[in-house]
Design an enzyme around this catalytic site. Structure first.
Site, PDB file in Angstrom:
ATOM      1  N   HIS A 246       0.815  -1.215   0.000  1.00 49.48           N
ATOM      2  CA  HIS A 246       0.000   0.000   0.000  1.00 49.48           C
ATOM      3  C   HIS A 246       0.850   1.267   0.000  1.00 49.48           C
ATOM      4  CE1 HIS A 246       0.138   1.079   4.388  1.00 49.48           C
ATOM      5  NE2 HIS A 246       0.226  -0.224   4.593  1.00 49.48           N
TER       6      HIS A 246
ATOM      7  N   GLU B   5      -5.203   1.641   2.554  1.00 51.56           N
ATOM      8  CA  GLU B   5      -5.056   0.483   3.438  1.00 51.56           C
ATOM      9  C   GLU B   5      -5.278   0.873   4.888  1.00 51.56           C
ATOM     10  OE1 GLU B   5      -3.186  -2.531   6.083  1.00 51.56           O
ATOM     11  OE2 GLU B   5      -2.693  -0.421   5.938  1.00 51.56           O
ATOM     12  N   GLU B   6      -4.710   2.022   5.271  1.00 48.91           N
ATOM     13  CA  GLU B   6      -4.748   2.428   6.685  1.00 48.91           C
ATOM     14  C   GLU B   6      -6.151   2.779   7.155  1.00 48.91           C
ATOM     15  OE1 GLU B   6      -2.364   1.948   8.592  1.00 48.91           O
ATOM     16  OE2 GLU B   6      -0.483   2.099   7.485  1.00 48.91           O
TER      17      GLU B   6
ATOM     18  N   ASP C 252       3.551  -6.226   3.357  1.00 48.76           N
ATOM     19  CA  ASP C 252       3.315  -5.129   4.299  1.00 48.76           C
ATOM     20  C   ASP C 252       4.387  -5.192   5.382  1.00 48.76           C
ATOM     21  OD1 ASP C 252       2.132  -2.968   5.633  1.00 48.76           O
ATOM     22  OD2 ASP C 252       0.106  -3.744   5.385  1.00 48.76           O
TER      23      ASP C 252
ATOM     24  N   HIS D 289       3.655   3.346  13.073  1.00 51.80           N
ATOM     25  CA  HIS D 289       2.748   4.498  13.162  1.00 51.80           C
ATOM     26  C   HIS D 289       3.333   5.672  13.962  1.00 51.80           C
ATOM     27  CE1 HIS D 289      -1.167   2.338  11.796  1.00 51.80           C
ATOM     28  NE2 HIS D 289      -0.137   2.104  11.015  1.00 51.80           N
TER      29      HIS D 289
END
Lengths: 340, 338
Positions: free
Chosen positions: A63, A203-204, A226, A310
């Site tokens: 992604h 995706e997130e 990923d 993140h």
């Protein structure tokens, strides 16, 4: 430096900005990079796709969107109020430097309270509603450049650490994009089956890009790529693999067991560093959506371990990206020969 | 002055490691004044003015900045550290740092948000659980790059943004240093002393020593202080406001200021059309706390640059306020000299 090719790819990819639903700047840059290997296309939801070859087909997915924030308002003091785009972590926002992508890019700092002015009840993590960005402007000035919906990304360096490791925002999942581009580099000059590449949007925020993109592809098999969790202080080394221990082959009910098994066997045969990542249901990646798109696609998952997911300092070992690319390339070579 | 401030802010100099900052300042004032470096590392300068004053005046700004220091390396190759000066966990977690003589890049990691329990969402990691990741795989690899006791400073570029604002680490108190350099490089009406002081952030330790040496009648501390003029904060809680000029203190946690001097500074600012404001909250403290108790006592005045997010990697202030602080500092010389 070792892993120069992967480093170069990751450096270019991390410099691009694209939060979920607003990937166009990242998509344009990534489309250009993929264009070296195949004809590319940006679809309705913003996925960058490409295809080459005929017959039996394998879809490679990573992604392109990154987590971030979105402007909800500029308050009367000229400070920017925000909403989350994807799983932003409140604990790492205070005092972060950001870029507000308004009519032009604007520098900002997330506000903090100095120790001199703190009361005893200021020790908790700030509530998300209290996250505020200082852009050094009055409301009148800000309103000319910034509007609700504008996206905000971390403004932090691409830092080269010891041991071929990199710290940067958006390693999740530009590392996966880098692995697929590196895989295509490794396959240069080789005959393969049909390869569909999908650098997917959103995706997130739930995988809408992969769901629709995989429907358009309808490949015979898919490999999602990923990032996943590497061990770090506070996490058990019995449960989480070490950074630098190789590519992680996913095993889960929502993945094709034979593909997973074959990937592990090839890694062993070719001496590619790898570990197994076992999950009890779904994987939390695009793999989940790809598997059930259209009439269903056999799907495997290769993950790259990272630390501090993140945050603005996601740490990755370049060797793990290289080894993910190598295993992907070896699998494609074997399947191409078997289905020729 | 902007270029000098930019270079000053980029230099590393936690308390006790002010050498690079001091060397840079010397390179800028050499030829404009007499100076000496005392045993603690304070740089004391004497600038000859057009006239000799009746009262001896000393300016003070501190050269050190808050940061971190390496205290250990764990068995997996992560760096343990403690803070130097007041540094809150929330402003360093997830940030980039630079370590020691080799300027080694590192980051402050945190357990991913996906893997934390509900009750951890509202809690920051305990100070003892913090660590810096420099990419090393083993303790041996780590110790080849970093030594115990080395300084750690924030990686935070000097950036001009918004409506005349600047952002950097260490504006506290390189802003004061930049003003003093500017004064030394200009023509002064009266002789003045300048103390570029060490170790302010760990207890106002340098300035007490330098004021003993200089033995001034009056001292003017040039500082950076907490501006809380941010979203939703109103009235006196803003402490001071960016763009309203130097903040003048009547009292803080280290000093009760000479009330006449405080009033005089506000009058002089008004008479000379220089922006200035009262610091409206009794908070913080600075070198005045040790200077006013030096020898038989010294009358002190503090003029500060209003600075948001003090002691974080991203201090923010308005450049025009630094100019206002300089102009007021200069105007005060004639007032105090006679």
């Amino acid at each position: 430096m070792e892993y120069g090719e992967v480093r170069e790819l990751l450096y270019k990819l991390c410099a691009l900005r694209g939060t979920s639903g607003n990937e166009s700047a990242a998509a344009a840059g990534i489309s250009e990079m993929l264009g070296k290997y195949m004809q590319t296309h940006i679809d309705r939801l913003g996925n960058v796709t490409g295809t080459r070859g005929e017959g039996f087909s394998i879809l490679l997915d990573a992604h392109i969107d990154q987590i971030g924030l979105a402007v909800t308002a500029v308050d009367e003091d000229g400070f920017v109020k925000v909403a989350k785009v994807g799983g932003a972590d409140c604990r790492v926002l205070t005092a972060a430097q950001v870029t507000v992508h308004g009519r032009e890019d604007v520098f900002g700092v997330i506000t903090s309270t100095p120790p001199h002015l703190k009361g005893d009840d200021d020790k908790k993590v700030k509530k998300f509603d209290d996250i505020t960005i200082d852009i050094g402007m009055s409301k009148e000035q800000a309103d000319k450049i910034i509007s609700p919906g504008d996206r905000i990304t971390f403004n932090a360096p691409f830092d080269t650490l010891a041991g071929n490791r990199i710290a940067s925002p958006s390693v999740d999942d530009r590392a996966g994009v880098a692995a697929i581009l590196r895989c295509l580099q490794l396959l240069e000059g080789k005959e393969t089956c049909r390869l569909d590449v999908m650098f997917s949007a959103q995706e997130e925020t739930g995988g809408s890009g992969a769901k629709t993109g995989a429907f358009n592809s309808q490949a015979d098999e898919a490999i999602a790529c990923d990032v996943s969790f590497a061990c770090a202080p506070g996490l058990s080394s019995d449960k989480y693999v070490a950074l630098g221990s190789g590519t992680m082959v996913g095993y889960a009910p929502a993945l094709d067991y034979k593909m997973s098994r074959r990937l592990t066997q090839i890694a062993e045969e070719k001496g590619i560093p790898h570990t197994e990542e076992v999950m009890g249901g779904r994987t939390g990646t695009n793999g989940d959506d790809i598997q059930v798109s259209g009439r269903g696609i056999k799907t495997a998952l290769l993950s790259i371990p990272i630390r501090n997911m993140h945050t603005a300092v996601e740490v990755v070992d370049l060797a793990d990206i290289e080894n993910t690319a190598r295993l992907m390339a070896e699998y494609i070579i074997e399947r191409s020969a078997g289905n020729a | 002055m902007l270029e000098i401030l930019k270079e000053l802010c980029s230099l590393p100099g936690i308390s006790g490691r002010e050498d690079k900052v001091r060397d840079y300042i010397i390179s800028k004032i050499d030829g404009f004044c007499e100076y000496e470096v005392d045993p603690l590392g304070n740089l004391i300068a004497f600038k000859k003015g057009a006239k000799t004053p009746k009262n001896r005046i000393m300016f003070d700004a501190h050269t050190d900045e808050v940061g971190l220091i390496v205290t250990g390396v764990d068995s997996d190759g992560f760096i343990k550290f403690t803070n130097v000066g007041g540094v809150e966990t929330e402003v360093i977690i997830g940030r980039n740092v630079r370590i020691g003589e080799k300027n080694i890049p590192g980051v402050l990691g945190i357990k991913p948000v996906h893997l934390i329990e509900k009750d951890e969402e509202q809690e920051l990691p305990k100070k003892d659980d913090l660590y810096i990741d420099i990419g090393a795989k083993t303790k041996e690899e780590e110790l080849a790059l970093v030594s115990l006791g080395e300084e750690i400073h924030f990686e935070s570029e000097f950036i001009e943004f918004g409506d005349g604002f600047i952002k950097s680490k260490a504006i506290d108190d390189r802003a004061g240093c930049a003003v003093m350099i500017d004064l030394i490089r200009s023509e002064l009406e009266y002789d003045c002393y300048f103390s570029f002081s060490v170790q302010e952030e760990v207890g106002l330790r340098g300035a007490g020593v330098s004021s003993f040496t200089v033995n001034p009648d009056y001292a003017i501390v040039l500082e950076s202080t907490t501006a809380a003029d941010i979203s939703g904060v109103r009235g006196e809680k803003r402490v001071c406001v960016c763009g309203n000029g130097g903040a003048i203190s009547f009292m803080d946690r280290a000093t009760v200021y000479d009330i006449d001097l405080y009033r005089k500074a506000l009058e002089v600012a008004k008479a000379n059309n220089i922006k200035a404001q009262t610091k409206t909250r009794v908070a913080g403290g600075n070198d005045a706390g040790s200077i006013h108790k030096s020898r038989g006592g010294v009358k002190v005045l503090t003029i500060s640059v209003p600075t948001r997010y003090l002691h974080s990697p991203c201090c923010v202030c308005k450049y025009e306020d630094i100019e206002s602080v300089r102009d007021l500092a200069k105007a005060m010389i004639a007032e105090l000299a006679q």
